[in-house]
Design an enzyme around this catalytic site. Structure first.
Site, PDB file in Angstrom:
ATOM      1  N   ASP A 102      63.163  62.037  11.178  1.00 36.58           N
ATOM      2  CA  ASP A 102      61.807  62.259  10.969  1.00 36.58           C
ATOM      3  C   ASP A 102      61.125  62.980  12.216  1.00 36.58           C
ATOM      4  O   ASP A 102      59.970  63.353  12.147  1.00 36.58           O
ATOM      5  CB  ASP A 102      61.425  60.768  10.857  1.00 36.58           C
ATOM      6  N   GLY A 103      61.409  62.592  13.410  1.00 33.25           N
ATOM      7  CA  GLY A 103      60.912  63.105  14.469  1.00 33.25           C
ATOM      8  C   GLY A 103      61.029  64.724  14.386  1.00 33.25           C
ATOM      9  O   GLY A 103      59.844  65.355  14.979  1.00 33.25           O
ATOM     10  N   ASN A 153      52.056  60.770  11.249  1.00 33.43           N
ATOM     11  CA  ASN A 153      52.638  59.247  11.411  1.00 33.43           C
ATOM     12  C   ASN A 153      51.248  58.338  11.643  1.00 33.43           C
ATOM     13  O   ASN A 153      50.626  57.322  11.064  1.00 33.43           O
ATOM     14  CB  ASN A 153      53.485  59.168  12.461  1.00 33.43           C
ATOM     15  N   GLU A 154      50.878  58.500  13.055  1.00 34.27           N
ATOM     16  CA  GLU A 154      49.859  57.737  13.503  1.00 34.27           C
ATOM     17  C   GLU A 154      49.332  57.947  14.880  1.00 34.27           C
ATOM     18  O   GLU A 154      49.617  58.989  15.472  1.00 34.27           O
ATOM     19  CB  GLU A 154      50.307  55.884  13.750  1.00 34.27           C
ATOM     20  N   ARG A 168      39.951  42.714  22.510  1.00 37.69           N
ATOM     21  CA  ARG A 168      40.774  42.902  23.597  1.00 37.69           C
ATOM     22  C   ARG A 168      42.377  42.664  23.669  1.00 37.69           C
ATOM     23  O   ARG A 168      42.735  41.979  22.951  1.00 37.69           O
ATOM     24  CB  ARG A 168      40.421  41.618  24.606  1.00 37.69           C
ATOM     25  N   ASP A 171      46.402  44.980  24.180  1.00 41.08           N
ATOM     26  CA  ASP A 171      47.071  46.083  24.718  1.00 41.08           C
ATOM     27  C   ASP A 171      46.644  47.314  24.107  1.00 41.08           C
ATOM     28  O   ASP A 171      46.634  48.401  24.607  1.00 41.08           O
ATOM     29  CB  ASP A 171      48.630  46.013  24.227  1.00 41.08           C
ATOM     30  N   ALA A 194      49.051  43.143  20.518  1.00 38.38           N
ATOM     31  CA  ALA A 194      48.978  41.950  21.496  1.00 38.38           C
ATOM     32  C   ALA A 194      47.609  41.688  21.517  1.00 38.38           C
ATOM     33  O   ALA A 194      46.969  41.956  22.796  1.00 38.38           O
ATOM     34  CB  ALA A 194      49.597  42.275  22.737  1.00 38.38           C
TER      35      ALA A 194
HETATM   36  P1  NAP Z   1      61.419  58.593  19.188  1.00 38.30           P
HETATM   37  O1  NAP Z   1      61.180  57.311  19.970  1.00 38.30           O
HETATM   38  O2  NAP Z   1      62.530  59.744  19.486  1.00 38.30           O
HETATM   39  O3  NAP Z   1      61.686  58.149  17.747  1.00 38.30           O
HETATM   40  C1  NAP Z   1      61.126  56.900  17.046  1.00 38.30           C
HETATM   41  C2  NAP Z   1      61.970  56.458  15.876  1.00 38.30           C
HETATM   42  O4  NAP Z   1      60.892  56.424  14.877  1.00 38.30           O
HETATM   43  C3  NAP Z   1      63.099  57.449  15.432  1.00 38.30           C
HETATM   44  O5  NAP Z   1      64.156  56.659  14.849  1.00 38.30           O
HETATM   45  C4  NAP Z   1      62.385  58.115  13.977  1.00 38.30           C
HETATM   46  O6  NAP Z   1      63.385  58.504  13.157  1.00 38.30           O
HETATM   47  C5  NAP Z   1      61.467  57.199  13.530  1.00 38.30           C
HETATM   48  N1  NAP Z   1      60.384  57.505  12.933  1.00 38.30           N
HETATM   49  C6  NAP Z   1      59.606  58.796  12.844  1.00 38.30           C
HETATM   50  N2  NAP Z   1      58.645  58.837  11.864  1.00 38.30           N
HETATM   51  C7  NAP Z   1      59.098  57.589  10.982  1.00 38.30           C
HETATM   52  C8  NAP Z   1      58.668  57.147   9.874  1.00 38.30           C
HETATM   53  N3  NAP Z   1      57.573  57.805   9.240  1.00 38.30           N
HETATM   54  N4  NAP Z   1      58.925  56.116   9.325  1.00 38.30           N
HETATM   55  C9  NAP Z   1      60.154  55.352   9.780  1.00 38.30           C
HETATM   56  N5  NAP Z   1      60.857  56.073  11.038  1.00 38.30           N
HETATM   57  C10 NAP Z   1      60.064  57.003  11.680  1.00 38.30           C
HETATM   58  O7  NAP Z   1      60.322  59.552  18.959  1.00 38.30           O
HETATM   59  P2  NAP Z   1      59.815  60.667  18.184  1.00 38.30           P
HETATM   60  O8  NAP Z   1      61.025  61.187  17.442  1.00 38.30           O
HETATM   61  O9  NAP Z   1      59.129  61.535  19.019  1.00 38.30           O
HETATM   62  O10 NAP Z   1      58.756  59.931  16.963  1.00 38.30           O
HETATM   63  C11 NAP Z   1      57.545  59.569  17.547  1.00 38.30           C
HETATM   64  C12 NAP Z   1      57.306  58.542  16.704  1.00 38.30           C
HETATM   65  O11 NAP Z   1      57.900  57.279  17.292  1.00 38.30           O
HETATM   66  C13 NAP Z   1      55.793  57.777  16.531  1.00 38.30           C
HETATM   67  O12 NAP Z   1      55.076  58.510  15.622  1.00 38.30           O
HETATM   68  C14 NAP Z   1      55.909  56.493  16.288  1.00 38.30           C
HETATM   69  O13 NAP Z   1      55.858  56.009  14.971  1.00 38.30           O
HETATM   70  C15 NAP Z   1      57.372  56.320  16.891  1.00 38.30           C
HETATM   71  N6  NAP Z   1      57.210  54.941  17.633  1.00 38.30           N
HETATM   72  C16 NAP Z   1      57.653  53.978  17.196  1.00 38.30           C
HETATM   73  C17 NAP Z   1      57.585  52.736  18.343  1.00 38.30           C
HETATM   74  C18 NAP Z   1      57.871  51.421  17.922  1.00 38.30           C
HETATM   75  O14 NAP Z   1      58.610  51.221  16.766  1.00 38.30           O
HETATM   76  N7  NAP Z   1      57.929  50.277  18.503  1.00 38.30           N
HETATM   77  C19 NAP Z   1      57.181  52.955  19.625  1.00 38.30           C
HETATM   78  C20 NAP Z   1      56.673  54.096  19.857  1.00 38.30           C
HETATM   79  C21 NAP Z   1      56.807  55.178  18.938  1.00 38.30           C
HETATM   80  P3  NAP Z   1      64.495  59.822  13.551  1.00 38.30           P
HETATM   81  O15 NAP Z   1      65.431  59.256  14.275  1.00 38.30           O
HETATM   82  O16 NAP Z   1      64.754  60.361  11.972  1.00 38.30           O
HETATM   83  O17 NAP Z   1      63.683  60.918  14.018  1.00 38.30           O
END
Ligand code: NAP
Length: 264
Positions: free
Chosen positions: A45-46, A122-123, A148, A150, A185
């Site tokens: 997805d990334g 995504n967001e 107020r 995070d 938070a």
């Molecule tokens: P990453 O830290 O390498 O990957 C974040 C994880 O989120 C990966 O397992 C990715 O899947 C999964 N993911 C991405 N889009 C998704 C979706 N629409 N539904 C379900 N899972 C999804 O970061 P990155 O690859 O650069 O992706 C950035 C994304 O990380 C941000 O958009 C945010 O949504 C997510 N993120 C999540 C958290 C958290 O859950 N606490 C915190 C920070 C960021 P793949 O392994 O298939 O790529």
């Protein structure tokens, strides 16, 4: 038809990318990284998030399809064993297109009416650089609360299974033209109060964040993170643009949710 392929960069994804490229060239499709009609993302997805941002200036002309080389993806449903089938489908059939809503983010700055516009698949998250994050939250032009905590996360329906889910947000079906506001938070006690629940806003309701004290913020747009100084306001709403996915077979969203989070 013109195509491009983006890869996660690991050897498995790169090998698959080269294989697909050579198969598609054999079918007389044209490789065009600048103006593709279809972009094949190989990885996870990334990887599709990166592909989306690379081609975000031509969303009305480009469709996306994802092949996953890791676990099941929300944007990537084809597996490496199926690439011959996928190549034939791309080469031979006019494909169906499914559209998902996007999030529009407009950051306005204190000096001289300058603004920057972003699209997120995504967001977008907003956090303070120093100290507690304090923001006035307006919804559809009305003051809603002083937050107020995070930070705040505004997600699309297809992004609701990503960061938003980790924050306790609801999972929204991507056919809904909506955005979701989730708290990170929040401080809730006798003095400070927020609603405490995630909010789902329809397409005609914008959410506006106005800094109360400190004007510098860390704002993420999907995987991109930037420091914004002297921020006057940040506006979120459902974007007019949509992402278009090429569909060659059914890809039921709730099955993906079940297989990813409940049981495989
Ligand atoms: P990453 O830290 O390498 O990957 C974040 C994880 O989120 C990966 O397992 C990715 O899947 C999964 N993911 C991405 N889009 C998704 C979706 N629409 N539904 C379900 N899972 C999804 O970061 P990155 O690859 O650069 O992706 C950035 C994304 O990380 C941000 O958009 C945010 O949504 C997510 N993120 C999540 C958290 C958290 O859950 N606490 C915190 C920070 C960021 P793949 O392994 O298939 O790529």
């Amino acid at each position: 038809m013109r195509f491009a392929i983006t890869s996660k960069g690991d050897s498995k994804s790169n090998t698959l990318m080269h294989k697909m490229k050579s198969y598609l060239l054999d079918f007389n499709l044209i490789y065009d990284e600048e103006q593709p009609d279809i972009v094949i993302s190989v990885g996870g997805d990334g990887t599709l998030l990166y592909a989306f941002h690379r081609y975000s200036s031509r969303l009305d002309k480009t469709a996306f399809v994802g092949v996953h080389t890791g676990h099941l993806g929300f944007y990537a449903d084809w597996v490496p064993e199926e690439i011959e089938k996928l190549v034939i489908a791309i080469a031979k059939t006019p494909f169906q297109v499914v559209e998902y809503p996007l999030l529009e983010v407009i950051v306005r700055y204190q000096n001289g009416g300058r603004e920057t516009r972003y699209l997120a698949l995504n967001e977008s998250t907003v956090k303070a650089v120093n100290g507690t994050f304090v923001m006035d939250v307006e919804i559809r032009g009305q003051h809603f609360e002083r937050f107020r905590g995070d930070g705040l996360c505004l997600s699309t329906p297809s992004g609701s299974t990503a960061y938003n889910k980790a924050l306790g947000g609801a999972i929204l079906h991507p056919s809904l033209p909506a955005i979701q506001l989730a708290e990170m938070a929040s401080i809730n006690n006798k003095v400070f109060r927020t609603v405490g629940s995630p909010l789902v806003l329809p397409g005609h309701h914008a959410c506006l964040l106005k800094p109360v004290n400190e004007p510098d913020f860390k704002i993420t747009i999907d995987h991109l993170s930037l420091l914004h100084k002297d921020v006057k306001s940040i506006q979120f709403r459902v974007a007019d643009e949509k992402i278009r996915f090429a569909r060659f077979r059914p890809f039921p969203f709730w099955k993906r949710v079940h297989d990813s989070f409940v049981a495989d």
